[in-house]
Enzyme design. Structure first.
Site, PDB file in Angstrom:
ATOM      1  N   GLN A   1      14.665 -57.305  -2.310  1.00 51.83           N
ATOM      2  CA  GLN A   1      13.609 -58.146  -2.875  1.00 51.83           C
ATOM      3  C   GLN A   1      13.989 -58.571  -4.292  1.00 51.83           C
ATOM      4  O   GLN A   1      13.256 -59.324  -4.918  1.00 51.83           O
ATOM      5  CB  GLN A   1      12.290 -57.353  -2.911  1.00 51.83           C
ATOM      6  CG  GLN A   1      11.789 -56.964  -1.522  1.00 51.83           C
ATOM      7  CD  GLN A   1      10.595 -56.003  -1.586  1.00 51.83           C
ATOM      8  OE1 GLN A   1      10.727 -54.820  -1.891  1.00 51.83           O
ATOM      9  NE2 GLN A   1       9.420 -56.510  -1.301  1.00 51.83           N
TER      10      GLN A   1
ATOM     11  N   HIS B   1      14.262 -62.887  -1.754  1.00 52.89           N
ATOM     12  CA  HIS B   1      13.624 -63.742  -2.759  1.00 52.89           C
ATOM     13  C   HIS B   1      14.628 -64.620  -3.488  1.00 52.89           C
ATOM     14  O   HIS B   1      14.336 -65.143  -4.562  1.00 52.89           O
ATOM     15  CB  HIS B   1      12.831 -62.884  -3.748  1.00 52.89           C
ATOM     16  CG  HIS B   1      11.656 -62.188  -3.109  1.00 52.89           C
ATOM     17  ND1 HIS B   1      11.133 -60.992  -3.569  1.00 52.89           N
ATOM     18  CD2 HIS B   1      10.911 -62.525  -2.035  1.00 52.89           C
ATOM     19  CE1 HIS B   1      10.108 -60.631  -2.789  1.00 52.89           C
ATOM     20  NE2 HIS B   1       9.971 -61.538  -1.848  1.00 52.89           N
TER      21      HIS B   1
ATOM     22  N   CYS C   1      18.663 -77.778  -6.844  1.00 53.98           N
ATOM     23  CA  CYS C   1      17.925 -79.012  -7.115  1.00 53.98           C
ATOM     24  C   CYS C   1      16.777 -79.126  -6.113  1.00 53.98           C
ATOM     25  O   CYS C   1      16.970 -78.975  -4.914  1.00 53.98           O
ATOM     26  CB  CYS C   1      18.848 -80.221  -7.006  1.00 53.98           C
ATOM     27  SG  CYS C   1      17.944 -81.777  -7.157  1.00 53.98           S
TER      28      CYS C   1
ATOM     29  N   CYS D   1      17.686 -82.812  -4.071  1.00 58.14           N
ATOM     30  CA  CYS D   1      18.833 -82.950  -3.159  1.00 58.14           C
ATOM     31  C   CYS D   1      19.362 -81.596  -2.673  1.00 58.14           C
ATOM     32  O   CYS D   1      20.294 -81.550  -1.880  1.00 58.14           O
ATOM     33  CB  CYS D   1      19.947 -83.775  -3.801  1.00 58.14           C
ATOM     34  SG  CYS D   1      20.903 -82.889  -5.060  1.00 58.14           S
TER      35      CYS D   1
ATOM     36  N   THR E   1      10.707 -49.732  -3.713  1.00 56.79           N
ATOM     37  CA  THR E   1       9.744 -50.762  -3.337  1.00 56.79           C
ATOM     38  C   THR E   1       8.436 -50.099  -2.940  1.00 56.79           C
ATOM     39  O   THR E   1       8.434 -49.062  -2.269  1.00 56.79           O
ATOM     40  CB  THR E   1      10.278 -51.666  -2.188  1.00 56.79           C
ATOM     41  OG1 THR E   1       9.177 -52.421  -1.644  1.00 56.79           O
ATOM     42  CG2 THR E   1      10.922 -50.872  -1.071  1.00 56.79           C
TER      43      THR E   1
ATOM     44  N   ASN F   1      10.729 -43.638  -3.351  1.00 53.34           N
ATOM     45  CA  ASN F   1       9.869 -44.394  -4.272  1.00 53.34           C
ATOM     46  C   ASN F   1       8.973 -43.423  -5.041  1.00 53.34           C
ATOM     47  O   ASN F   1       8.475 -42.456  -4.470  1.00 53.34           O
ATOM     48  CB  ASN F   1       9.010 -45.392  -3.485  1.00 53.34           C
ATOM     49  CG  ASN F   1       8.412 -46.462  -4.368  1.00 53.34           C
ATOM     50  OD1 ASN F   1       9.140 -47.159  -5.083  1.00 53.34           O
ATOM     51  ND2 ASN F   1       7.093 -46.600  -4.347  1.00 53.34           N
TER      52      ASN F   1
END
Ligand code: ZN
Length: 239
Positions: free
Chosen positions: A90, A110, A118, A121, A184, A209
């Site tokens: 992430q 992400h 851009c 384009c 996370t 975690n």
């Protein structure tokens, strides 16, 4: 060959000096003005928001950050015979690759802060070059190919995840023997659901975690110790 999937979030990079911006308690969610800088609608509509976004990118701690022991341990496991490692992250900091994970084995849910894209384009180029233009005085450097608005190649609020990247991540979650969610909170979907999918398909699920997560009940192993020491130890036990 043991397929090991690592789902990493902001917590793996805090030891590298990168704060959690994006999580439920991250800076961007607590500060509505900061959140505008990373919200697609505002970014596209307002040159002042873009100017401030480029300043924020210039000052980002990401450019000075080095991979830490957890990133290195993942890359080391990948080099061990008998293991296939896939990272689903992430994070947008590129630290797994800097630690030595081959880019093709890292799925960036992400996107990445190290590339600009851009919005007209879709051409991609390096963030480093864009920041050099900002440094030289361009407050909102346009696309050199078409003049369109440039943004960092990250998924902003209001943008959807790349469906191809997500589909590949789902495939890895279903196929892996071991799934390790690290750093996370497993509160942001659809990334969080990957842990559940892996467990349903028979993977051994480990969650590393500091705080409890909604998937703890499904986990075979829960580690609350600091990631910088506990993840290397956990990966060593696999090998
Ligand atoms: Zn363009």
């Amino acid at each position: 060959m043991t397929l090991v999937a690592i789902l990493s979030g902001a917590g793996i990079s805090t030891d590298s000096g990168i704060p959690d911006y994006r999580g439920p308690d991250g800076l961007w969610r607590r500060d509505p003005e900061a959140e505008k800088l990373v919200t697609y609608e505002y970014y596209m509509a307002d040159p002042e928001i873009r100017r401030r976004s480029w300043v924020m990118r210039r000052e980002s701690t990401t450019w000075r950050a080095e991979p830490n022991s957890a990133h290195h341990a993942v890359a080391e496991l990948n080099r061990k015979p008998g293991f296939a490692v896939r990272v689903i992250t992430q994070n947008v900091d590129g630290l797994h690759q800097l630690a030595g994970m081959p880019a093709r084995k890292v799925l960036e849910l992400h996107g990445t802060a190290r590339t600009v894209v851009c919005t007209r384009c879709q051409v991609r180029s390096s963030m480093k070059d864009a920041l050099a233009r900002v440094e030289a005085g361009e407050e909102d450097p346009p696309c050199l190919a078409c003049g369109g608005i440039l943004k960092s190649a990250t998924v902003m609020f209001g943008q959807r995840l790349d469906p191809a990247v997500l589909a590949e991540a789902m495939g890895i979650a279903k196929a892996c023997e071991v799934f390790i969610a690290v750093g996370t909170s497993l509160q942001v979907q659809p990334a969080a659901s990957l842990a559940g999918i892996a467990a349903e398909h028979g993977a051994r699920l480990a969650i590393v975690n500091a705080e409890p997560t909604p998937y703890d009940e499904l986990a075979d192993e829960i580690v609350r110790e600091p990631i910088g020491t506990s993840l290397p130890a956990l990966l060593k036990r696999l090998a």
